[in-house]
Each structure stands twice: as C-alpha cells, then as structure tokens.
Scaffold this motif. Structure first.
Motif, PDB file in Angstrom:
ATOM      1  N   ILE A   1       0.866  -1.181   0.000  1.00 48.89           N
ATOM      2  CA  ILE A   1       0.000   0.000   0.000  1.00 48.89           C
ATOM      3  C   ILE A   1       0.897   1.223   0.000  1.00 48.89           C
ATOM      4  O   ILE A   1       1.689   1.423   0.916  1.00 48.89           O
ATOM      5  CB  ILE A   1      -0.903   0.010   1.248  1.00 48.89           C
ATOM      6  CG1 ILE A   1      -1.779  -1.230   1.257  1.00 48.89           C
ATOM      7  CG2 ILE A   1      -1.735   1.292   1.282  1.00 48.89           C
ATOM      8  CD1 ILE A   1      -2.764  -1.274   2.403  1.00 48.89           C
ATOM      9  N   TYR A   2       0.816   2.002  -1.055  1.00 43.70           N
ATOM     10  CA  TYR A   2       1.519   3.293  -1.122  1.00 43.70           C
ATOM     11  C   TYR A   2       0.720   4.276  -1.959  1.00 43.70           C
ATOM     12  O   TYR A   2       0.321   5.330  -1.479  1.00 43.70           O
ATOM     13  CB  TYR A   2       2.925   3.143  -1.705  1.00 43.70           C
ATOM     14  CG  TYR A   2       3.559   4.491  -2.016  1.00 43.70           C
ATOM     15  CD1 TYR A   2       3.797   5.399  -0.983  1.00 43.70           C
ATOM     16  CD2 TYR A   2       3.876   4.881  -3.326  1.00 43.70           C
ATOM     17  CE1 TYR A   2       4.339   6.652  -1.240  1.00 43.70           C
ATOM     18  CE2 TYR A   2       4.425   6.129  -3.586  1.00 43.70           C
ATOM     19  CZ  TYR A   2       4.651   7.010  -2.543  1.00 43.70           C
ATOM     20  OH  TYR A   2       5.183   8.250  -2.810  1.00 43.70           O
TER      21      TYR A   2
ATOM     22  N   THR B   1      -2.176   4.585  -2.963  1.00 46.41           N
ATOM     23  CA  THR B   1      -3.534   5.024  -2.618  1.00 46.41           C
ATOM     24  C   THR B   1      -3.541   5.903  -1.354  1.00 46.41           C
ATOM     25  O   THR B   1      -4.601   6.356  -0.930  1.00 46.41           O
ATOM     26  CB  THR B   1      -4.435   3.790  -2.371  1.00 46.41           C
ATOM     27  OG1 THR B   1      -3.768   2.926  -1.434  1.00 46.41           O
ATOM     28  CG2 THR B   1      -4.712   3.036  -3.654  1.00 46.41           C
ATOM     29  N   LEU B   2      -2.372   6.120  -0.759  1.00 47.24           N
ATOM     30  CA  LEU B   2      -2.319   6.887   0.499  1.00 47.24           C
ATOM     31  C   LEU B   2      -2.321   8.389   0.224  1.00 47.24           C
ATOM     32  O   LEU B   2      -1.777   8.849  -0.771  1.00 47.24           O
ATOM     33  CB  LEU B   2      -1.055   6.514   1.280  1.00 47.24           C
ATOM     34  CG  LEU B   2      -0.970   5.066   1.754  1.00 47.24           C
ATOM     35  CD1 LEU B   2       0.419   4.777   2.330  1.00 47.24           C
ATOM     36  CD2 LEU B   2      -2.058   4.754   2.785  1.00 47.24           C
ATOM     37  N   THR B   3      -2.928   9.119   1.156  1.00 45.10           N
ATOM     38  CA  THR B   3      -2.906  10.576   1.086  1.00 45.10           C
ATOM     39  C   THR B   3      -1.887  11.087   2.101  1.00 45.10           C
ATOM     40  O   THR B   3      -1.987  10.753   3.278  1.00 45.10           O
ATOM     41  CB  THR B   3      -4.304  11.150   1.459  1.00 45.10           C
ATOM     42  OG1 THR B   3      -5.258  10.567   0.571  1.00 45.10           O
ATOM     43  CG2 THR B   3      -4.341  12.661   1.343  1.00 45.10           C
TER      44      THR B   3
ATOM     45  N   ASN C   1      -2.900   9.336  -8.396  1.00 44.48           N
ATOM     46  CA  ASN C   1      -3.000   9.998  -7.091  1.00 44.48           C
ATOM     47  C   ASN C   1      -2.499  11.446  -7.206  1.00 44.48           C
ATOM     48  O   ASN C   1      -1.297  11.697  -7.142  1.00 44.48           O
ATOM     49  CB  ASN C   1      -2.168   9.224  -6.056  1.00 44.48           C
ATOM     50  CG  ASN C   1      -2.314   9.777  -4.659  1.00 44.48           C
ATOM     51  OD1 ASN C   1      -2.535  10.980  -4.476  1.00 44.48           O
ATOM     52  ND2 ASN C   1      -2.176   8.921  -3.663  1.00 44.48           N
TER      53      ASN C   1
ATOM     54  N   GLU D   1      -5.818   2.819   9.160  1.00 45.61           N
ATOM     55  CA  GLU D   1      -4.933   2.853   7.997  1.00 45.61           C
ATOM     56  C   GLU D   1      -3.526   2.374   8.379  1.00 45.61           C
ATOM     57  O   GLU D   1      -2.888   1.617   7.640  1.00 45.61           O
ATOM     58  CB  GLU D   1      -4.887   4.270   7.415  1.00 45.61           C
ATOM     59  CG  GLU D   1      -4.168   4.333   6.080  1.00 45.61           C
ATOM     60  CD  GLU D   1      -4.283   5.696   5.426  1.00 45.61           C
ATOM     61  OE1 GLU D   1      -5.285   5.944   4.731  1.00 45.61           O
ATOM     62  OE2 GLU D   1      -3.358   6.525   5.604  1.00 45.61           O
ATOM     63  N   TRP D   2      -3.061   2.816   9.556  1.00 46.55           N
ATOM     64  CA  TRP D   2      -1.768   2.327  10.088  1.00 46.55           C
ATOM     65  C   TRP D   2      -1.743   0.805  10.068  1.00 46.55           C
ATOM     66  O   TRP D   2      -0.795   0.182   9.593  1.00 46.55           O
ATOM     67  CB  TRP D   2      -1.614   2.755  11.554  1.00 46.55           C
ATOM     68  CG  TRP D   2      -0.600   3.807  11.838  1.00 46.55           C
ATOM     69  CD1 TRP D   2      -0.857   5.119  12.140  1.00 46.55           C
ATOM     70  CD2 TRP D   2       0.826   3.651  11.909  1.00 46.55           C
ATOM     71  NE1 TRP D   2       0.337   5.777  12.380  1.00 46.55           N
ATOM     72  CE2 TRP D   2       1.381   4.905  12.244  1.00 46.55           C
ATOM     73  CE3 TRP D   2       1.704   2.586  11.705  1.00 46.55           C
ATOM     74  CZ2 TRP D   2       2.750   5.113  12.394  1.00 46.55           C
ATOM     75  CZ3 TRP D   2       3.073   2.789  11.853  1.00 46.55           C
ATOM     76  CH2 TRP D   2       3.578   4.046  12.196  1.00 46.55           C
TER      77      TRP D   2
ATOM     78  N   TYR E   1       3.741   4.422   6.401  1.00 45.73           N
ATOM     79  CA  TYR E   1       4.365   3.806   5.229  1.00 45.73           C
ATOM     80  C   TYR E   1       5.889   3.739   5.397  1.00 45.73           C
ATOM     81  O   TYR E   1       6.520   2.712   5.114  1.00 45.73           O
ATOM     82  CB  TYR E   1       3.993   4.609   3.974  1.00 45.73           C
ATOM     83  CG  TYR E   1       4.662   4.092   2.730  1.00 45.73           C
ATOM     84  CD1 TYR E   1       4.262   2.880   2.160  1.00 45.73           C
ATOM     85  CD2 TYR E   1       5.715   4.785   2.133  1.00 45.73           C
ATOM     86  CE1 TYR E   1       4.897   2.380   1.023  1.00 45.73           C
ATOM     87  CE2 TYR E   1       6.343   4.299   1.004  1.00 45.73           C
ATOM     88  CZ  TYR E   1       5.930   3.096   0.453  1.00 45.73           C
ATOM     89  OH  TYR E   1       6.563   2.607  -0.661  1.00 45.73           O
TER      90      TYR E   1
ATOM     91  N   LEU F   1      -2.672  10.759  11.221  1.00 42.75           N
ATOM     92  CA  LEU F   1      -2.810   9.443  10.573  1.00 42.75           C
ATOM     93  C   LEU F   1      -3.848   8.583  11.293  1.00 42.75           C
ATOM     94  O   LEU F   1      -3.866   8.510  12.522  1.00 42.75           O
ATOM     95  CB  LEU F   1      -1.458   8.715  10.545  1.00 42.75           C
ATOM     96  CG  LEU F   1      -0.415   9.291   9.590  1.00 42.75           C
ATOM     97  CD1 LEU F   1       0.926   8.592   9.788  1.00 42.75           C
ATOM     98  CD2 LEU F   1      -0.870   9.179   8.144  1.00 42.75           C
TER      99      LEU F   1
ATOM    100  N   VAL G   1      -1.669  -0.772   6.547  1.00 49.05           N
ATOM    101  CA  VAL G   1      -0.364  -0.593   5.894  1.00 49.05           C
ATOM    102  C   VAL G   1       0.631  -1.617   6.438  1.00 49.05           C
ATOM    103  O   VAL G   1       1.354  -2.270   5.671  1.00 49.05           O
ATOM    104  CB  VAL G   1       0.147   0.858   6.086  1.00 49.05           C
ATOM    105  CG1 VAL G   1       1.621   0.982   5.721  1.00 49.05           C
ATOM    106  CG2 VAL G   1      -0.678   1.822   5.242  1.00 49.05           C
TER     107      VAL G   1
ATOM    108  N   MET H   1       3.982  10.450   5.770  1.00 47.13           N
ATOM    109  CA  MET H   1       3.547   9.062   5.542  1.00 47.13           C
ATOM    110  C   MET H   1       4.253   8.182   6.563  1.00 47.13           C
ATOM    111  O   MET H   1       4.888   7.192   6.205  1.00 47.13           O
ATOM    112  CB  MET H   1       3.922   8.591   4.144  1.00 47.13           C
ATOM    113  CG  MET H   1       2.957   9.031   3.105  1.00 47.13           C
ATOM    114  SD  MET H   1       2.912   7.927   1.709  1.00 47.13           S
ATOM    115  CE  MET H   1       1.822   8.871   0.657  1.00 47.13           C
TER     116      MET H   1
END
Ligand SMILES: NC(=O)c1ccc[n+]([C@@H]2O[C@H](COP(=O)([O-])OP(=O)(O)OC[C@H]3O[C@@H](n4cnc5c(N)ncnc54)[C@H](O)[C@@H]3O)[C@@H](O)[C@H]2O)c1
Length: 254
Positions: free
Chosen positions: A93-94, A96-98, A199, A109-110, A158, A105, A113, A155
């Motif tokens: 996952i990269y 699609t991340l904002t 993105n 989501e954490w 990530y 954060l 990922v 991020m």
C-alpha cells in the motif's frame, strides 16, 4: 527463450497486475521465467498480456495479508508450473495513500499498511519456503523504499513499514541461507507507477521534489527497477544475501 538467464525458473510477483509489479513480471518473463502474477485484482488479465507476448504466465487472485490466500498462491505455482524458485514481494500500500501529518494518521490505515506491507511480505515468504526447499533453494526479493533511509514526511506509517521490510529482509536472510534461499531488497525512489499516476496528491507534492533531488534528473519509471530485481533473482547474485539496493537515480547514497 533459450539461453535466457531465468529459463526453467518459476517466479511469483505479488501485486503484479499493475504498476511496478507488472514491469517486474514482464522483465522476469522476458528473461525466461514462468511467472505467476498474484494480485487483489486483474491478475489473470495481466498474465494474459504476458502470454499473448509468448511468455509462460498465469494469474491468481490473492490478498497478501491473508494467510490462506498466500498458501493458495504458493500451491498455484506448484500446480501450474511444478514448483517455485523466485518470489518478488512487490504488493504494497503506497499509491492510494494521502500524505498527512503524523498526528493526523488514522489508526485503521496504520494497521492495514503494516498488515499488507510487512505481515504480507512475511506470509508470502513463509508460504513460498517449503516449495523452494524442495527445489534445493530459491530467491526472495522484497520491495522496500528509499523512504526507509530518508524518513520522508507525511507518511509515517508507510515509512515505518518499509523500514520494517529492510529489517525483515536481513532477518530472513540469516535464517534462510541454510536452505539455499537468498533474501535481498530493492528500494525504489518515487516511481511513476499506475497507482501513483492516479493519485494527484502524490503527483503534485512529490514528483517535482523527487526529480530535483536526483543526480539523474528525470522521472523514474517502473522499468527502471527491472534490472535490479532480475539481478537478485538470477544466477549472478548467487552469493549475495541480506542486502538492500537503492534504485532512485542517485537521490540517496546507501
Ligand atoms: N511508486 C513508488 O513511488 C514506489 C516507491 C517505492 C516503493 N514502492 C513500492 O512498490 C510497490 C508497488 O507500488 P506501485 O507504485 O507499483 O503501486 P500500484 O498501486 O501501481 O500497484 C500495486 C499493485 O499491488 C496490488 N496490491 C495492493 N495491495 C495488495 C494486496 N494486499 N495483495 C495483493 N496485491 C495487492 C494492487 O492491486 C496493484 O495491482 C509497493 O510495495 C510500493 O510500496 C513504490
């Protein structure tokens, strides 16, 4: 392809239906490997593209974060191609991340990922190991990121996940050498993959600074990663393990 460096080898590329993963699957196939593309979506269509170009390829739908799916993926390689020699852990996952400040954060989501990027890598390696052992050895390549070394902002989850991939690569190398399995990582810089191109936050915020930060001042494309991954997967890297090769046009000297 006779005389090809990976002729007779079987490779799995996770997340291989699009982006960097598809370029890697194509590169491995062009060097003679039979390739199983494993992806959440689009795996069979991507494999059909390789087959149409004359390569041996198949697709399987799999979420790398699912233990059952990773086991089924390894079984598919065995059923379809008779075994497994090369695993490229590209799914992650990269794109699609904002980008967001660390304190904003989302915890869910954490977790996702880490689940996909770190635990998913572990699950795929664990599922692949028995069939590699039966073949007398194998090659595992993880895809980390230059962010693990630079600690890029916005991020944090990530960045932490890719640091974990580098450490996991080293830890697995120490344990899998006795099985004849090498484990190395390729750490890409900011790459204009299919996901990144969709993105706007990444294109607007990261593309120009990345280009300015490189010695080789041009955009990085998925094809720029094929040589490094195929090197680790091939005969010339037989005595190399636990290493991480940064491929980013000279942004970070590792
Ligand atoms: N693009 C970059 O700038 C960049 C830089 C460094 C590292 N990376 C890493 O490269 C890898 C590929 O990134 P990309 O930019 O090509 O992404 P992408 O979004 O273009 O493609 C990712 C592919 O992985 C698949 N995928 C996502 N989650 C999955 C899961 N749980 N199980 C199976 N498949 C899954 C997607 O369906 C997609 O086909 C990732 O690990 C990413 O972290 C990318």
């Amino acid at each position: 392809m006779s005389g090809a460096p990976l002729a007779g080898k079987v490779a799995i590329v996770t997340g291989g239906a699009a982006g960097i993963g598809f370029a890697l699957a194509e590169g491995l196939a062009q060097r003679g490997a039979a390739v199983l593309i494993a992806d959440l979506k689009g795996a069979e269509a991507a494999a059909a593209k390789l087959a149409a170009a004359g390569h041996e390829a198949a697709g399987v739908t799999a979420d790398v974060a699912s233990e059952a799916a990773t086991m089924a993926m390894a079984e598919s390689a065995e059923a379809r191609f008779g075994g497994l020699d090369i695993l490229v852990n590209n799914a992650g996952i990269y794109a699609t991340l904002t980008p967001q400040p660390f304190e904003a954060l989302d915890i869910a989501e954490w977790r996702r990922v880490l689940e996909v990027n770190v635990i998913g890598t572990f699950l795929c390696c664990r599922a692949a190991l028995p069939t590699m052992q039966r073949r007398g050895g194998g090659r595992i390549v993880t895809i980390s990121s230059g962010v693990a070394f630079k600690g890029n902002p916005y991020m944090a989850h990530y960045v932490a996940s890719k640091g974990a991939v580098v450490s996991l690569t080293r830890a697995m190398a120490t344990e899998l050498g006795k099985h004849g399995v090498t484990v190395n990582s390729v750490a890409p810089g900011f790459t204009l993959s299919d996901g990144v191109l969709k993105n706007p936050g990444l294109i607007e915020g990261v593309k120009e600074p990345s280009l300015r930060g490189r010695v080789l001042a041009r955009d990085m494309l998925p094809a720029d990663l094929v040589g490094a991954v195929c090197f680790f997967a091939g005969p010339d890297a037989a005595f190399i393990t636990g290493q991480t090769l940064v491929v980013d046009g000279g942004a970070y000297f590792h």
